[in-house]
Design an enzyme around this catalytic site. Structure first.
Site: not given
Ligand code: DX5
Ligand code: ZN
Length: 221
Positions: A35, A144, A176
């Protein structure tokens, strides 16, 4: 298409990233989710461009699954050394000219995925089906880890699956955000192919990485 796993590196132990990546690489995981956030499109900063670039040099089996949560993402492609075998997801909401960003990704030999946030209609995809290689359906609001699933996410996944199937294009549907132990199978039933696993599953902290990855691979196969 078989279910594929893409653990989200921003949820791993940030003090030991090299060993975290090596551990994933040795577990037969398909992708590592990287990310990138610009603190403008989303109010957060996570992995930086030089880290995303250097990950490429240490991968033996996994491929990079780069998720760019930034305005005008093409400005970062050189610094990330975008190239073949990468997946690069850019946000529909963050590009002035989506067509040119997609063709820029493909000109580098990478797979271009269009990411849509929870409030963006799946219908926008219809203008890009001939150019993209996949869709990243955000099942949380981007920015987040650790968030609850966004309302309407399952219907959204089904809608995107129908759009892809009606197009007869072999596009990958990636999900995601809050891809959790208890919801990932429902996401699979709705039509997801590629699963970003973060703090809601592989990095939930309740078991060792190998056990978590093995469990997740079985749930999404
Ligand atoms: C959030 C990110 C995701 C996140 C997924 O914007 O794109 O990759 O880290 O983590 P969880 O499983 O905690 O939602
Ligand atoms: Zn992501």
């Amino acid at each position: 298409m078989k279910g594929m796993l893409s653990p989200s590196l921003m949820c791993a132990d940030m003090l030991n990233l090299q060993s975290e990546i090596a551990a994933l690489d040795n577990l037969g995981v398909d992708y590592v989710h990287l990310d990138f956030m610009d603190n403008k499109f989303v109010p957060n900063i996570t992995l930086d461009v030089s880290l995303i670039k250097s990950v490429k040099s240490v991968l033996k089996n996994m491929k990079r699954d780069i998720h760019i949560m930034a305005y005008e993402p093409q400005q970062f492609f050189d610094k990330m050394d975008i190239g073949d075998s990468d997946i690069v997801s850019v946000h529909f909401e963050a590009c002035n000219d989506v067509h040119s960003v997609i063709s820029e990704i493909k000109s580098r030999g990478a797979k271009a995925f269009l990411a849509i946030s929870p409030d963006t209609s799946a219908d926008v995809l219809n203008n890009y089906l001939d150019e993209i290689d996949g869709v990243l359906v955000m099942t949380v609001y981007p920015g987040f880890a650790g968030q609850p699933i966004a309302e309407g996410s399952f219907d959204k996944i089904k809608q995107v699956r129908n759009i892809i199937d009606d197009s007869h294009k072999n596009l990958i549907l990636e999900v995601d955000g809050h891809v959790s132990w208890d919801l990932c199978q429902k996401m699979r039933e709705c039509g997801a192919d590629l699963f970003v696993a973060g703090s809601s599953s592989v990095y939930c902290g309740k078991m060792d990485l190998e056990t978590a990855v093995d469990m997740m691979m079985k749930l999404i196969k």
